[in-house]
Design a protein around this motif. Sequence first.
Motif, PDB file in Angstrom:
ATOM      1  N   ASN A  70       0.830  -1.208   0.000  1.00 36.44           N
ATOM      2  CA  ASN A  70       0.000   0.000   0.000  1.00 36.44           C
ATOM      3  C   ASN A  70       0.867   1.261   0.000  1.00 36.44           C
ATOM      4  O   ASN A  70       0.578   2.239  -0.714  1.00 36.44           O
ATOM      5  CB  ASN A  70      -0.921   0.001   1.222  1.00 36.44           C
ATOM      6  CG  ASN A  70      -1.999  -1.054   1.123  1.00 36.44           C
ATOM      7  OD1 ASN A  70      -2.369  -1.461   0.007  1.00 36.44           O
ATOM      8  ND2 ASN A  70      -2.515  -1.499   2.257  1.00 36.44           N
ATOM      9  N   ALA A  71       1.935   1.236   0.863  1.00 37.31           N
ATOM     10  CA  ALA A  71       2.818   2.408   0.899  1.00 37.31           C
ATOM     11  C   ALA A  71       3.505   2.619  -0.446  1.00 37.31           C
ATOM     12  O   ALA A  71       3.704   3.761  -0.898  1.00 37.31           O
ATOM     13  CB  ALA A  71       3.847   2.229   2.020  1.00 37.31           C
ATOM     14  N   LEU A  72       3.876   1.502  -1.115  1.00 36.31           N
ATOM     15  CA  LEU A  72       4.531   1.606  -2.424  1.00 36.31           C
ATOM     16  C   LEU A  72       3.571   2.197  -3.462  1.00 36.31           C
ATOM     17  O   LEU A  72       3.945   3.080  -4.261  1.00 36.31           O
ATOM     18  CB  LEU A  72       5.010   0.222  -2.853  1.00 36.31           C
ATOM     19  CG  LEU A  72       5.908   0.161  -4.091  1.00 36.31           C
ATOM     20  CD1 LEU A  72       7.198   0.937  -3.847  1.00 36.31           C
ATOM     21  CD2 LEU A  72       6.212  -1.300  -4.442  1.00 36.31           C
ATOM     22  N   ALA A 132      13.898   4.261  -4.964  1.00 37.19           N
ATOM     23  CA  ALA A 132      13.831   5.582  -4.337  1.00 37.19           C
ATOM     24  C   ALA A 132      14.854   6.545  -4.963  1.00 37.19           C
ATOM     25  O   ALA A 132      14.564   7.720  -5.213  1.00 37.19           O
ATOM     26  CB  ALA A 132      14.065   5.453  -2.829  1.00 37.19           C
ATOM     27  N   VAL A 133      16.069   6.023  -5.224  1.00 33.92           N
ATOM     28  CA  VAL A 133      17.104   6.877  -5.830  1.00 33.92           C
ATOM     29  C   VAL A 133      16.685   7.315  -7.240  1.00 33.92           C
ATOM     30  O   VAL A 133      16.816   8.493  -7.631  1.00 33.92           O
ATOM     31  CB  VAL A 133      18.454   6.134  -5.853  1.00 33.92           C
ATOM     32  CG1 VAL A 133      19.487   6.909  -6.670  1.00 33.92           C
ATOM     33  CG2 VAL A 133      18.958   5.916  -4.433  1.00 33.92           C
ATOM     34  N   ASP A 160      11.288  -0.402 -12.405  1.00 32.31           N
ATOM     35  CA  ASP A 160      11.746  -0.706 -11.029  1.00 32.31           C
ATOM     36  C   ASP A 160      10.560  -0.905 -10.089  1.00 32.31           C
ATOM     37  O   ASP A 160      10.569  -1.791  -9.219  1.00 32.31           O
ATOM     38  CB  ASP A 160      12.622   0.434 -10.506  1.00 32.31           C
ATOM     39  CG  ASP A 160      13.941   0.524 -11.260  1.00 32.31           C
ATOM     40  OD1 ASP A 160      14.343  -0.503 -11.851  1.00 32.31           O
ATOM     41  OD2 ASP A 160      14.559   1.611 -11.242  1.00 32.31           O
ATOM     42  N   PHE A 161       9.512  -0.096 -10.279  1.00 30.34           N
ATOM     43  CA  PHE A 161       8.324  -0.228  -9.430  1.00 30.34           C
ATOM     44  C   PHE A 161       7.665  -1.586  -9.622  1.00 30.34           C
ATOM     45  O   PHE A 161       7.272  -2.257  -8.650  1.00 30.34           O
ATOM     46  CB  PHE A 161       7.337   0.898  -9.770  1.00 30.34           C
ATOM     47  CG  PHE A 161       6.012   0.747  -9.082  1.00 30.34           C
ATOM     48  CD1 PHE A 161       5.837   1.137  -7.763  1.00 30.34           C
ATOM     49  CD2 PHE A 161       4.925   0.185  -9.759  1.00 30.34           C
ATOM     50  CE1 PHE A 161       4.612   0.979  -7.146  1.00 30.34           C
ATOM     51  CE2 PHE A 161       3.709   0.019  -9.127  1.00 30.34           C
ATOM     52  CZ  PHE A 161       3.546   0.424  -7.819  1.00 30.34           C
ATOM     53  N   GLU A 166       6.423  -6.918  -7.591  1.00 33.85           N
ATOM     54  CA  GLU A 166       6.456  -8.376  -7.755  1.00 33.85           C
ATOM     55  C   GLU A 166       7.106  -9.041  -6.538  1.00 33.85           C
ATOM     56  O   GLU A 166       6.658 -10.099  -6.074  1.00 33.85           O
ATOM     57  CB  GLU A 166       7.212  -8.728  -9.027  1.00 33.85           C
ATOM     58  CG  GLU A 166       7.256 -10.242  -9.284  1.00 33.85           C
ATOM     59  CD  GLU A 166       8.066 -10.591 -10.531  1.00 33.85           C
ATOM     60  OE1 GLU A 166       8.219 -11.784 -10.789  1.00 33.85           O
ATOM     61  OE2 GLU A 166       8.540  -9.637 -11.201  1.00 33.85           O
ATOM     62  N   LEU A 167       8.183  -8.407  -6.007  1.00 33.33           N
ATOM     63  CA  LEU A 167       8.807  -8.945  -4.791  1.00 33.33           C
ATOM     64  C   LEU A 167       7.834  -8.932  -3.610  1.00 33.33           C
ATOM     65  O   LEU A 167       7.778  -9.888  -2.806  1.00 33.33           O
ATOM     66  CB  LEU A 167      10.065  -8.137  -4.443  1.00 33.33           C
ATOM     67  CG  LEU A 167      11.267  -8.325  -5.367  1.00 33.33           C
ATOM     68  CD1 LEU A 167      12.379  -7.357  -4.993  1.00 33.33           C
ATOM     69  CD2 LEU A 167      11.781  -9.767  -5.283  1.00 33.33           C
TER      70      LEU A 167
END
Length: 505
Positions: A70-72, A132-133, A160-161, A166-167
């Motif tokens: 959810n935070a992502l 994040a970077v 990347d998202f 997926e992870l």
Amino acid sequence: MTTATQVSGKKSRSRLGLRARVYLLLGGLLFVNMIGPIIMIWYAAMARDLYTTTADKDLAALTAAHELENALLNQKGYATYYYLSREPSWLLKLAESRRTFELWLERTRTELNAPEAAVLVEEIAAAYKRYAVAKDNVIDLYQQGRMESAKDQHWAVRDDFDGLRELCDRFKTFYRERMRRTSQLYLERTDLVMGVAVVGVVINATLGFFLAYVLVGQILDPIRRLAWGDHGKTVAVGLSDEVKAIGQKFRDLEKDVDQAHLDLEQSRDHLMQSEKLAMAGKLAAGVAHTIRNPLTSVKMRLFSLQRGLKLDPSQQEDFEVIAEEIGHIDTIVRNFLEFARPPKLTAQPVSLSAVVDTTLTLLKHRLESYNVAVTVDRSRPLPVLNADPDQLKEGLVNLVLNACEAMVEGGSIVIREETGVLEPHGPILAVRVIDTGPGIPPPLLERIFQPFFTTKGEGSGLGLAIVKRIVEEHGGWITAQSPEGRGASFTMVFPYEGERGWHRS
């Protein structure tokens, strides 16, 4: 061949007696009833541990995975809103969502209970750091106005998202599977407990059947025959079945045994008391003839010497000690004679309150010498009853002097007069003597009324025995109590029958 086998079987059964068979069946029932609950408790504890140590942590980890996802998703949304509107407030919300993600990530690390999950969490942490970077770089490009470069890198950040999400999905899937396996294991253990319970019920029923067979066939049937006796199938008169009949017989037998045991104890006590009395009588007779007369002469000579001699203080002290010791010897001799040949009671109407007053008047100087204060607790004088006032006075004197001797450094005595009703004796009168001395050790309370038993170095051991005899000859009894550290209490109790009083036969 068959006959030999039957004989062998009978011999083998005869080796196992009735008591052994009953004990064996009872032991089996007890064992099953104990081991079954123990196994069930053990498996229940294992299931509880499985739930608390595994299921709780798995659920917490699964919840953390949802929160991470959810935070992502929130971070992606806030970044997109910023790209579209360029409002700085979306960056503030993005920063807050990042802190939330990092907090849940750290919490997930502390609650992990599987190595595979730890690997996944570290992969998520590494992927998130890269994400994040990259996102910060895109935001910087947008802020610098380099729109084309920002859009190009924006598509790479989306890749990347997707990998990071997926992870997170793999992490959730891992813990869902663990929870499914835990639930399956819990069900298996529950089935095992139910199986143990069913087996225990079957074993209990089997053992109970055999125990009932033994009880009915080899215990209750003989009891029934014993209850019927020689009357065939006619039960005892007045009873409805053989169980009541045999029960009544056993109760009657138990009463007879108890009564015989009580009579035997009383006979033994009476025999011991008679032997002591006989010994005391012989001893008292010898003392009377051997000591009493010379002792009287010695006392008279001392009295004469005291009047004729002029003694200095030291000699006077020695003289008084000699006189006191001779008086002590005379008291011991008198106690022996009185215990061995007690005087006959002379009954007359008297109030116990009058006996108490006369006794305290008689002992006034003795009480002062002992430094003992006496208080009489009396709401009103006790009723009159037929008794021997001299004997009662002697008994009360013994109790008061015993209390004085117990209080070496002085103290106080309360003489409490009481009336009441005590079943099955009916109305009673009581005189209680309570002191503030050191009390009587509990092991000695049952022995203090025995003749010749004393805890004093110079006592004869007959004072309390004489008091007990006097009270019992008046139809009463005496009791002693000694609460720890609170002195001693002696109570003389006399049945009271109104105007009829007590009459000695």
